[in-house]
Enzyme design. Structure first.
Site, PDB file in Angstrom:
ATOM      1  N   GLU A 116     -12.010  92.226 159.305  1.00 16.81           N
ATOM      2  CA  GLU A 116     -11.204  91.069 159.707  1.00 16.81           C
ATOM      3  C   GLU A 116     -10.461  91.309 161.028  1.00 16.81           C
ATOM      4  O   GLU A 116      -9.301  90.928 161.178  1.00 16.81           O
ATOM      5  CB  GLU A 116     -10.221  90.679 158.600  1.00 16.81           C
ATOM      6  CG  GLU A 116     -10.892  90.139 157.349  1.00 16.81           C
ATOM      7  CD  GLU A 116      -9.900  89.652 156.308  1.00 16.81           C
ATOM      8  OE1 GLU A 116      -8.709  90.032 156.379  1.00 16.81           O
ATOM      9  OE2 GLU A 116     -10.308  88.902 155.408  1.00 16.81           O
ATOM     10  N   GLU A 174     -16.608  87.781 152.211  1.00 20.62           N
ATOM     11  CA  GLU A 174     -15.634  87.761 151.117  1.00 20.62           C
ATOM     12  C   GLU A 174     -15.418  86.302 150.749  1.00 20.62           C
ATOM     13  O   GLU A 174     -14.963  85.512 151.580  1.00 20.62           O
ATOM     14  CB  GLU A 174     -14.294  88.380 151.525  1.00 20.62           C
ATOM     15  CG  GLU A 174     -14.311  89.869 151.764  1.00 20.62           C
ATOM     16  CD  GLU A 174     -12.917  90.401 152.125  1.00 20.62           C
ATOM     17  OE1 GLU A 174     -11.917  89.720 151.818  1.00 20.62           O
ATOM     18  OE2 GLU A 174     -12.847  91.490 152.721  1.00 20.62           O
TER      19      GLU A 174
END
EC number: 3.2.1.23
Length: 984
Positions: A188, A287
């Site tokens: 991320e 995710e």
């Protein structure tokens, strides 16, 4: 919208000449390749149906296989795994990949054994709500410089980690016969400056080069943090650092534990996002919401009905299918436990996450619902190459229904994903759907959707070597190509279903066995078979040999299609069909017997279809069961459960108690403690006073820290003290043995500044001792200001009020600091309480005769601390899996810090005044189900009101007869007590 989709397809055809795209690889291996449709492994397209699993959160390697078997049984073919640097490196340039649960080779071996691919995610930064986001804590004291950039200081710290863990990942790649198919770079990391000289771009290039140096050749990936930036895609402003397969993280539920009716609002923009930013790559949700974490003072997972609902899995995951996603990772699928001090401050001990597989390894309804999609994607090969034919509310007779329409350009198979346009709706809606088939444009009538339900309607769908569906309004669960083609449908009980075989004879005869009665209607496209779904299993045998099973949803939840092969990819002729049990771990056929391994809570009927006429017998966990043959070729019997077994857990008694805060006494000998003598810190956050009192500067990173500051004279009227040890972390102070204040912790405060008031009568003319004991809830994540994971821990500043200065400070933390004196449990298990430093929590510790006969139910009357120990014996039956936990409660208003140690493992951090957790489970291997167990509880009061518990009770969550061996020799995971006097 359909017109726009048509125009888009015409444009695409003109541009490319064909909707087909040849596979791309990374130039290092062709074993894993990709195109805009899907990933290919060894030349075969794969729907990656993945579950997130963190081995660190389950420190019993044998149980990794238990979890993997459950995931495989429930339709998963892949696991996504973080590798936390913090867990493997207690000090600089020291790595442990072999001791106990640090042995990650076993992780790869078990994944391969279970038939699962692996997506490796080794960071360097991971987050995952783990302490410091997975950074080694020895490096998180400020010495990394500017983290997650090309800063040279940071580079020198993380590179050895990537080289070491990367070598093990490389050895387990698909190219070497292992299960690893993708390798994620970082986590991320948002790309905000598209410049090849940008520090983040250089950093991502460094990470890629380090993995390459370690020998990793499988494609790289990354996970975008929501739709906030566009990062590291080769299809968007690629100036360097881009990965091979772009991924997106998304947690769109907006669900509320307090209000189950809130949220549940679908995002329907994934397709557009991927088309804009990664259009040459398959759509990868790296995710996707399998639950959500809960903070200190929040809700406990078991009480959050909205996150646990199977409806979420049904609607949200099918919406992803409609968006053309073909790599789908559910975070978390099994959450586990933030045992020891591994949690970041944003979470408490449990990391259950509301995930499909409970922290206790039990299967939730959410996982059962997820299985229906996993098994469908496993056999639906046409789903792996589709284009977006259209989407919107114009496909149906009711504009309250939204439809995704996907089409395979080669086979013309269609997939229509329908759900309420307002996804949170609880309305029951009946509508007709306009479809395109090989027989022309058709309309399917009487499709029913309950509130918060979604369906995948298939057209021109192959169900075997010689059979296809023209269409079906009942959902396909799976199919098998055995002696005949076998098809399994499911619907909610009471809903109507209809299906038409493609190119089937008009005079097909059929026989129905069960509660769902079929009726036939001749149409110009063939015979339509309609029914209303009854409860249980209904079998329909057609005269052309096709066998159709009709299941209601709850019956489908207990349906399994165990593979007869070990590979993650399973062809329709490589599994059998089993109906009834709680879990089927595996199945194999030997001669005339089908051998099934599984678990059951209650006795249930079982039906098995193998398609092998030679199979006449069924064994369940090694024992033959009585069966009868059905007219359509299956075997039916009964498998035992555990409902008749009484589980009697011992009451906890014979407690011994010792003082765990002897440091309160001004006469305590701290001469062997670490002297705080630094006037500058490696940390860029300046201390509020000198000497530096940051615990990390002195090599103490986890758990309780104890400070003792000395000063002379009787002029001081108090002290200003600032402590920063994470949200909810409290602390307390004593002057010359007398309690003078502190802070009880606040889930909304990362630090506290308090004025301690001194009583003049407590002061001495020389050598006053101020003792400060601090709790700890973890190191921050990268997003926490000012410097993320390197935000200091410990005392930020301490000054006297009224005159005078401290003359000396000493600190004590976990025994040995960075020495990692208990490598099996690892560097984050212990803190600095006296009882911990002395090893009172470890098996084999002999309590001295001077110990008190006292229990946590009696507690302490003032600002004191006690370390309580006892032992108990368990003797559960060998074939049982009984998840066991410890239930605690305390009187209202109790402000205390409580820790639970089971056989040396800290498996509970209980703050009764903050909550929410009060029940703490222990996995087998941490607890002996058949043997002696050592239990310790540390408790210290945060105020002079004292503290006690009113309940300390072992609790069984459930009981299952299991084919998995939960009763092993766990000795290697539970090293015992050794003398630790040097750490007093």
């Amino acid at each position: 919208m359909r017109l726009l989709s048509f125009i888009y397809l015409v444009w695409l055809a003109l541009l490319t000449g064909t909707p087909q795209v040849s596979a791309t690889d990374n130039g290092k291996t062709s074993d894993v390749a990709w195109d805009k449709y899907s990933l290919s492994v060894k030349g075969e397209r794969l729907f990656v149906f993945s579950g997130e699993f963190h081995y660190q959160r389950l420190p019993v390697p044998e149980l990794w296989l238990d979890v993997f078997q459950k995931l495989r049984a429930n339709g998963f073919n892949t696991i996504s795994v973080y590798f936390f640097w913090s867990y493997h490196s207690a000090s600089e340039d020291v790595f442990d990949f072999t001791t106990g649960a640090h042995d990650i080779q076993r992780l790869f071996d078990y994944a391969k054994q279970a038939g699962l691919y692996v997506i490796a995610r080794a960071g360097p930064y991971c987050n995952a709500e783990t302490s410091a986001g997975g950074f080694a804590l020895w490096a998180a004291n400020g010495q990394m410089g500017s983290e997650r950039t090309s800063d040279e200081a940071y580079y020198k710290k993380w590179k050895p980690w990537i080289l070491e863990v990367g070598k093990i990942i490389a050895a387990n790649q698909i190219t070497n016969g292992g299960p690893v198919i993708l390798n994620q770079h970082e986590n991320e990391l948002q790309e905000t400056t598209y410049d090849s000289n940008d520090t983040k771009v250089i950093y991502m290039e460094q990470v890629a080069k380090a993995f390459e140096e370690a020998g990793v050749v499988v494609p790289s990936s990354h996970n975008e943090k929501g739709m906030r930036t566009v990062s590291w895609s080769t299809d968007y402003k690629n100036v360097g650092g881009a990965v091979n397969v772009y991924g997106l993280d998304s947690y769109p539920g907006s669900l509320s534990c307090a209000n189950p009716n809130s949220g549940f609002n679908l995002l329907r923009t994934y397709y557009q996002w991927f088309q804009n930013y990664s259009y040459t790559q398959p759509e990868y949700l790296a995710e996707f919401e399998g639950g959500w974490f809960q903070p200190w003072g929040g809700s406990f997972y078991d009480s959050c009905a909205s996150e646990l609902s199977p409806e979420f899995a049904d609607v949200y995951y099918k919406n992803n299918i409609g968006s053309r996603v073909t790599l789908h990772n559910i975070y978390m699928t099994f959450g586990g436990t933030n045992w020891g001090h591994s949690a970041a401050p944003v979470v408490y001990t449990s990391y259950d996450y509301g995930s499909p597989l409970r922290e206790t390894r039990e299967i939730r309804d959410k996982l059962k619902q997820t299985k229906l999609l996993g098994l469908f994607t496993r056999v639906s090969k046409d789903l792996l190459k589709t284009y977006m034919e259209g989407n919107g509310t114009s496909y149906t007779s009711d504009d309250s229904i939204y439809t995704w329409a996907l089409r395979n350009p080669d086979s013309d198979a269609g997939f229509y994903v329908v759900a309420h346009n307002t996804s949170s709706s609880r309305e029951v809606t009946t509508f007709s759907l306009n479809i395109t088939t090989s027989a022309g444009a058709l309309t399917i009538p009487d499709i029913e959707l309950d509130g918060r339900q979604s369906k995948i309607i298939v057209t021109d769908y192959s169900i075997g070597s010689e059979s296809s569906l023209l269409y079906s309004s009942a959902e396909v669960l799976t199919y098998a190509t055995l002696d005949v083609d076998v098809l399994v449908f499911y619907l909610n009980a009471g809903q109507k279903g209809a299906f038409v075989f493609k190119d089937a004879p008009a005079d097909l005869k059929y026989q129905t066995y069960g509660n769902s009665n079929l009726s036939a209607l001749e149409t110009s496209q063939g015979t339509q078979y309609s029914y209303t779904q009854g409860e249980g299993v209904t079998a329909v045998k057609f005269s052309n040999g096709v066998l159709v099973y009709l299941l209601d949803k709850e019956t489908a939840w207990n349906f399994f299609a165990p593979p007869t092969v070990s590979s993650p990819t399973v062809a329709p002729n490589e599994h059998i069909l089993v109906f009834g049990p709680y879990l089927v771990r595996g199945a194999s056929i030997k001669h005339d017997t089908v051998e099934i391994v599984g678990d059951n809570s209650n006795s249930t009927s079982i039906e098995i279809y193998t398609g092998d006429e030679h199979v006449k017998k069924v064994s369940w966990n090694g024992n033959l069961i009585d069966t009868r043959a059905t007219a359509y070729g299956s075997l039916i019997g009964t498998v035992p459960g555990a409902e008749d077994i009484e589980i009697s857990l011992p009451s906890l008694s014979s407690w011994k108690a010792q003082d765990t805060l002897p440091e309160i006494s001004p006469d305590y000998d701290d001469s062997r403690w670490t002297i705080c003598n630094k006037t500058t810190s490696v940390n860029s956050v300046a201390p509020l006073s000198l000497p530096v009192l940051y615990s990390g500067d002195y090599g103490y990173h986890t758990g309780t820290k104890i400070y003792r500051g000395r000063f002379d004279g009787q002029n001081a009227t108090g002290a200003n003290v600032t402590v920063q040890n994470g949200v909810a972390a409290g602390w307390a102070a004593w002057l010359n043995g007398a309690y003078v204040g502190g802070f009880s912790g606040d889930p909304d405060k990362v630090a506290s500044w308090e004025v301690l008031k001194f009583n003049h009568s407590s002061l001495r003319s020389r050598d006053n001792v101020l003792t400060i004991i601090t709790d700890y809830t973890g190191h921050d994540q990268n997003s926490q200001k000012p410097i993320g994971t390197q935000n200091p821990r410990g005392i930020m500043g301490a000054t006297l009020i009224g005159g005078g200065n401290f003359t000396l400070w000493r600190i004590q933390g976990n025994a040995g600091g960075e020495k990692n004196i208990d490598p099996v449990r690892g560097p984050m298990n212990e803190g600095g309480l006296y009882g911990e430093r002395m090893g009172w929590h470890l098996p084999g510790y002999q309590v001295p005769e001077s110990a008190l006969d006292s229990s946590p139910l009696e507690g302490v009357s003032g600002a004191e601390g006690r370390f309580y120990t006892t032992s108990f014996q368990l003797d559960l039956e060998e074939d049982l899996d009984v998840p066991i936990g410890l239930q605690l409660s305390a009187p209202a208003g109790t402000e205390a810090v409580v820790q639970i140690f089971m056989n040396g493992y800290q498996f509970g951090h209980y703050l009764p005044h903050i909550g929410p957790q009060s029940l703490f489970p222990f996995p087998p291997g941490v607890i002996y189900n058949r043997g002696q167990n050592s239990l310790a509880i540390s408790m210290w009061a945060l105020t002079d009101a004292g503290a006690r518990l009113e309940q300390v009770e072992l609790k069984a969550y459930a009981k299952y007869r299991s084919g998995f061996d939960f009763n092993r020799d766990w000795t290697y995971l539970q090293p015992g007590w050794k003398d630790r006097t040097e750490y007093a």
